[in-house]
Motif scaffolding. Sequence first.
Motif, PDB file in Angstrom:
ATOM      1  N   GLY A 200       0.862  -1.182   0.000  1.00  0.00           N
ATOM      2  CA  GLY A 200       0.000   0.000   0.000  1.00  0.00           C
ATOM      3  C   GLY A 200       0.894   1.227   0.000  1.00  0.00           C
ATOM      4  N   TRP A 201       1.196   1.762  -1.177  1.00  0.00           N
ATOM      5  CA  TRP A 201       2.069   2.943  -1.292  1.00  0.00           C
ATOM      6  C   TRP A 201       1.163   4.160  -1.261  1.00  0.00           C
ATOM      7  CZ3 TRP A 201       5.753   4.031  -5.998  1.00  0.00           C
ATOM      8  CH2 TRP A 201       6.838   4.804  -5.566  1.00  0.00           C
ATOM      9  N   ILE A 202       1.046   4.760  -0.093  1.00  0.00           N
ATOM     10  CA  ILE A 202      -0.007   5.722   0.203  1.00  0.00           C
ATOM     11  C   ILE A 202       0.517   7.159   0.194  1.00  0.00           C
ATOM     12  CG2 ILE A 202      -1.799   6.379   1.848  1.00  0.00           C
ATOM     13  CD1 ILE A 202      -2.132   3.497   0.799  1.00  0.00           C
ATOM     14  N   ALA A 203      -0.133   7.995  -0.623  1.00  0.00           N
ATOM     15  CA  ALA A 203       0.162   9.429  -0.663  1.00  0.00           C
ATOM     16  C   ALA A 203      -0.921  10.176   0.091  1.00  0.00           C
ATOM     17  CB  ALA A 203       0.219   9.922  -2.114  1.00  0.00           C
ATOM     18  N   THR A 204      -0.481  11.136   0.911  1.00  0.00           N
ATOM     19  CA  THR A 204      -1.408  11.980   1.658  1.00  0.00           C
ATOM     20  C   THR A 204      -0.875  13.411   1.667  1.00  0.00           C
ATOM     21  OG1 THR A 204      -0.290  11.596   3.790  1.00  0.00           O
ATOM     22  CG2 THR A 204      -2.105  10.093   3.210  1.00  0.00           C
ATOM     23  N   VAL A 205      -1.717  14.303   2.131  1.00  0.00           N
ATOM     24  CA  VAL A 205      -1.277  15.654   2.476  1.00  0.00           C
ATOM     25  C   VAL A 205      -1.844  15.954   3.855  1.00  0.00           C
ATOM     26  CG1 VAL A 205      -1.073  16.531   0.110  1.00  0.00           C
ATOM     27  CG2 VAL A 205      -3.249  16.761   1.314  1.00  0.00           C
ATOM     28  N   ASN A 206      -1.127  16.777   4.621  1.00  0.00           N
ATOM     29  CA  ASN A 206      -1.678  17.190   5.912  1.00  0.00           C
ATOM     30  C   ASN A 206      -2.587  18.394   5.714  1.00  0.00           C
ATOM     31  OD1 ASN A 206       0.036  19.446   5.744  1.00  0.00           O
ATOM     32  ND2 ASN A 206       1.514  18.631   7.219  1.00  0.00           N
ATOM     33  N   ALA A 207      -3.138  18.914   6.779  1.00  0.00           N
ATOM     34  CA  ALA A 207      -4.089  20.031   6.694  1.00  0.00           C
ATOM     35  C   ALA A 207      -3.465  21.271   6.051  1.00  0.00           C
ATOM     36  CB  ALA A 207      -4.633  20.365   8.084  1.00  0.00           C
TER      37      ALA A 207
ATOM     38  N   GLY B 130      -1.240  21.066   3.607  1.00  0.00           N
ATOM     39  CA  GLY B 130      -0.887  20.735   2.234  1.00  0.00           C
ATOM     40  C   GLY B 130       0.477  20.087   2.057  1.00  0.00           C
ATOM     41  N   GLN B 131       1.197  19.809   3.163  1.00  0.00           N
ATOM     42  CA  GLN B 131       2.505  19.138   3.094  1.00  0.00           C
ATOM     43  C   GLN B 131       2.319  17.708   2.622  1.00  0.00           C
ATOM     44  OE1 GLN B 131       5.807  20.150   3.797  1.00  0.00           O
ATOM     45  NE2 GLN B 131       6.302  18.109   3.055  1.00  0.00           N
ATOM     46  N   ARG B 132       3.071  17.310   1.598  1.00  0.00           N
ATOM     47  CA  ARG B 132       2.935  15.970   1.014  1.00  0.00           C
ATOM     48  C   ARG B 132       3.643  14.907   1.855  1.00  0.00           C
ATOM     49  NH1 ARG B 132       4.816  17.245  -5.108  1.00  0.00           N
ATOM     50  NH2 ARG B 132       6.789  17.237  -3.976  1.00  0.00           N
ATOM     51  N   ASN B 133       3.096  13.692   1.798  1.00  0.00           N
ATOM     52  CA  ASN B 133       3.674  12.526   2.460  1.00  0.00           C
ATOM     53  C   ASN B 133       3.459  11.330   1.551  1.00  0.00           C
ATOM     54  OD1 ASN B 133       2.889  10.009   4.409  1.00  0.00           O
ATOM     55  ND2 ASN B 133       4.584  11.189   5.251  1.00  0.00           N
ATOM     56  N   LEU B 134       4.434  10.423   1.500  1.00  0.00           N
ATOM     57  CA  LEU B 134       4.328   9.202   0.710  1.00  0.00           C
ATOM     58  C   LEU B 134       5.019   8.089   1.477  1.00  0.00           C
ATOM     59  CD1 LEU B 134       3.544   7.870  -2.045  1.00  0.00           C
ATOM     60  CD2 LEU B 134       5.844   8.501  -2.833  1.00  0.00           C
ATOM     61  N   ALA B 135       4.297   7.005   1.758  1.00  0.00           N
ATOM     62  CA  ALA B 135       4.863   5.918   2.546  1.00  0.00           C
ATOM     63  C   ALA B 135       4.267   4.573   2.134  1.00  0.00           C
ATOM     64  CB  ALA B 135       4.616   6.166   4.033  1.00  0.00           C
ATOM     65  N   PRO B 136       5.089   3.506   2.136  1.00  0.00           N
ATOM     66  CA  PRO B 136       4.599   2.170   1.802  1.00  0.00           C
ATOM     67  C   PRO B 136       4.170   1.399   3.050  1.00  0.00           C
ATOM     68  CG  PRO B 136       6.995   2.155   1.810  1.00  0.00           C
ATOM     69  CD  PRO B 136       6.565   3.552   2.178  1.00  0.00           C
ATOM     70  N   TYR B 137       3.122   0.584   2.888  1.00  0.00           N
ATOM     71  CA  TYR B 137       2.605  -0.267   3.964  1.00  0.00           C
ATOM     72  C   TYR B 137       2.381  -1.669   3.407  1.00  0.00           C
ATOM     73  CZ  TYR B 137       1.933   3.961   6.619  1.00  0.00           C
ATOM     74  OH  TYR B 137       2.167   5.130   7.294  1.00  0.00           O
ATOM     75  N   SER B 138       2.958  -2.671   4.069  1.00  0.00           N
ATOM     76  CA  SER B 138       2.780  -4.038   3.581  1.00  0.00           C
ATOM     77  C   SER B 138       1.590  -4.741   4.228  1.00  0.00           C
ATOM     78  CB  SER B 138       4.053  -4.859   3.773  1.00  0.00           C
ATOM     79  OG  SER B 138       4.305  -5.092   5.133  1.00  0.00           O
TER      80      SER B 138
ATOM     81  N   ALA C 280      12.674   3.671  -5.323  1.00  0.00           N
ATOM     82  CA  ALA C 280      11.973   4.884  -4.870  1.00  0.00           C
ATOM     83  C   ALA C 280      11.004   4.552  -3.747  1.00  0.00           C
ATOM     84  CB  ALA C 280      11.244   5.529  -6.040  1.00  0.00           C
ATOM     85  N   MET C 281      10.283   3.426  -3.879  1.00  0.00           N
ATOM     86  CA  MET C 281       9.369   3.002  -2.821  1.00  0.00           C
ATOM     87  C   MET C 281      10.144   2.778  -1.532  1.00  0.00           C
ATOM     88  SD  MET C 281       8.235   0.214  -0.892  1.00  0.00           S
ATOM     89  CE  MET C 281       9.173  -1.049  -1.713  1.00  0.00           C
ATOM     90  N   ASN C 282      11.284   2.115  -1.633  1.00  0.00           N
ATOM     91  CA  ASN C 282      12.097   1.837  -0.448  1.00  0.00           C
ATOM     92  C   ASN C 282      12.599   3.143   0.186  1.00  0.00           C
ATOM     93  OD1 ASN C 282      13.256  -0.162   1.325  1.00  0.00           O
ATOM     94  ND2 ASN C 282      15.236   0.418   0.465  1.00  0.00           N
ATOM     95  N   ALA C 283      13.015   4.102  -0.630  1.00  0.00           N
ATOM     96  CA  ALA C 283      13.478   5.393  -0.110  1.00  0.00           C
ATOM     97  C   ALA C 283      12.361   6.098   0.654  1.00  0.00           C
ATOM     98  CB  ALA C 283      13.984   6.279  -1.248  1.00  0.00           C
ATOM     99  N   SER C 284      11.119   5.932   0.192  1.00  0.00           N
ATOM    100  CA  SER C 284       9.995   6.622   0.830  1.00  0.00           C
ATOM    101  C   SER C 284       9.580   5.998   2.160  1.00  0.00           C
ATOM    102  CB  SER C 284       8.794   6.688  -0.122  1.00  0.00           C
ATOM    103  OG  SER C 284       8.188   5.417  -0.268  1.00  0.00           O
ATOM    104  N   CYS C 285      10.187   4.859   2.536  1.00  0.00           N
ATOM    105  CA  CYS C 285       9.794   4.239   3.810  1.00  0.00           C
ATOM    106  C   CYS C 285      10.715   4.640   4.962  1.00  0.00           C
ATOM    107  CB  CYS C 285       9.693   2.715   3.682  1.00  0.00           C
ATOM    108  SG  CYS C 285      11.255   1.845   3.654  1.00  0.00           S
ATOM    109  N   ALA C 286      11.654   5.544   4.737  1.00  0.00           N
ATOM    110  CA  ALA C 286      12.540   6.011   5.806  1.00  0.00           C
ATOM    111  C   ALA C 286      11.722   6.704   6.898  1.00  0.00           C
ATOM    112  CB  ALA C 286      13.581   6.964   5.230  1.00  0.00           C
ATOM    113  N   MET C 287      12.162   6.526   8.135  1.00  0.00           N
ATOM    114  CA  MET C 287      11.507   7.200   9.266  1.00  0.00           C
ATOM    115  C   MET C 287      11.982   8.657   9.278  1.00  0.00           C
ATOM    116  SD  MET C 287       9.614   4.911  10.629  1.00  0.00           S
ATOM    117  CE  MET C 287       9.217   5.395  12.281  1.00  0.00           C
ATOM    118  N   LEU C 288      11.080   9.554   8.898  1.00  0.00           N
ATOM    119  CA  LEU C 288      11.443  10.954   8.717  1.00  0.00           C
ATOM    120  C   LEU C 288      10.465  11.864   9.437  1.00  0.00           C
ATOM    121  CD1 LEU C 288      11.976  10.598   4.876  1.00  0.00           C
ATOM    122  CD2 LEU C 288      13.794  10.854   6.569  1.00  0.00           C
ATOM    123  N   PRO C 289      10.879  13.079   9.768  1.00  0.00           N
ATOM    124  CA  PRO C 289       9.943  14.026  10.362  1.00  0.00           C
ATOM    125  C   PRO C 289       8.863  14.441   9.351  1.00  0.00           C
ATOM    126  CG  PRO C 289      12.108  15.046  10.063  1.00  0.00           C
ATOM    127  CD  PRO C 289      12.237  13.613   9.674  1.00  0.00           C
ATOM    128  N   PRO C 290       7.702  14.877   9.826  1.00  0.00           N
ATOM    129  CA  PRO C 290       6.572  15.198   8.943  1.00  0.00           C
ATOM    130  C   PRO C 290       6.872  16.238   7.870  1.00  0.00           C
ATOM    131  CG  PRO C 290       5.878  15.271  11.239  1.00  0.00           C
ATOM    132  CD  PRO C 290       7.370  15.082  11.237  1.00  0.00           C
TER     133      PRO C 290
END
Length: 191
Positions: free
Chosen positions: A16-23, A25-33, A77-87
């Motif tokens: 589940g490679w999920i893209a979101t934005v916060n309130a 408008g900051q973008r976020n992209l993270a994979p979920y197995s 790219a998917m793997n890079a997006s799974c790093a634990m990073l600040p919002p």
Amino acid sequence: MRHDPFNAIVGPRPIGWIATVNAEGQRNLAPYSFFNAFNYTPPIIGFSSTSLKDTARNIRDTGEFVWNLATKDLAEAMNASCAMLPPEVDEFDLAGLEAIPSHLVKPPRVRSSPVSFECRLTQQFPLLAADGTETPAVMTFGEVVCIHIDDRLLDDGVYQTIVADPILRGGGPGDYFTLSEAAKFVMLRPR
């Protein structure tokens, strides 16, 4: 045991490679197995996050997300997006991915992903242990309200899973799998 076998036994699993934005408008992209499809009509997909991370929090706050198909070409790219990073870190930029606007929701899609589902939140809740206590894990379900499929993945109106070359999560600290025509077999439901 060197590695908990649970997620290797329940596998391989779609990503589940999920893209979101916060309130704001900051973008976020993270994979979920821990991800899958759960209903045909309306189409509902869902994923579990081990805690209320940025993705689950953004969905809770905005009610929207986009699932993007993670393919073999996009694995790094998917793997890079799974790093634990600040919002405030934009995983699209971190992974070198171009974002394109969605049609019905605010979160963007991954341009290079051949399939994307635009989704609206239907349910979100903490998972419970057998004794009724809440776990830190958060389950999120969303209705697919718009689907984008690259035409090259359709053959006479039938989606070609193997052509898409999706990656699937296995067990171990970094095991992934792909599909092949040689591994495919056809078995129709009895009438």
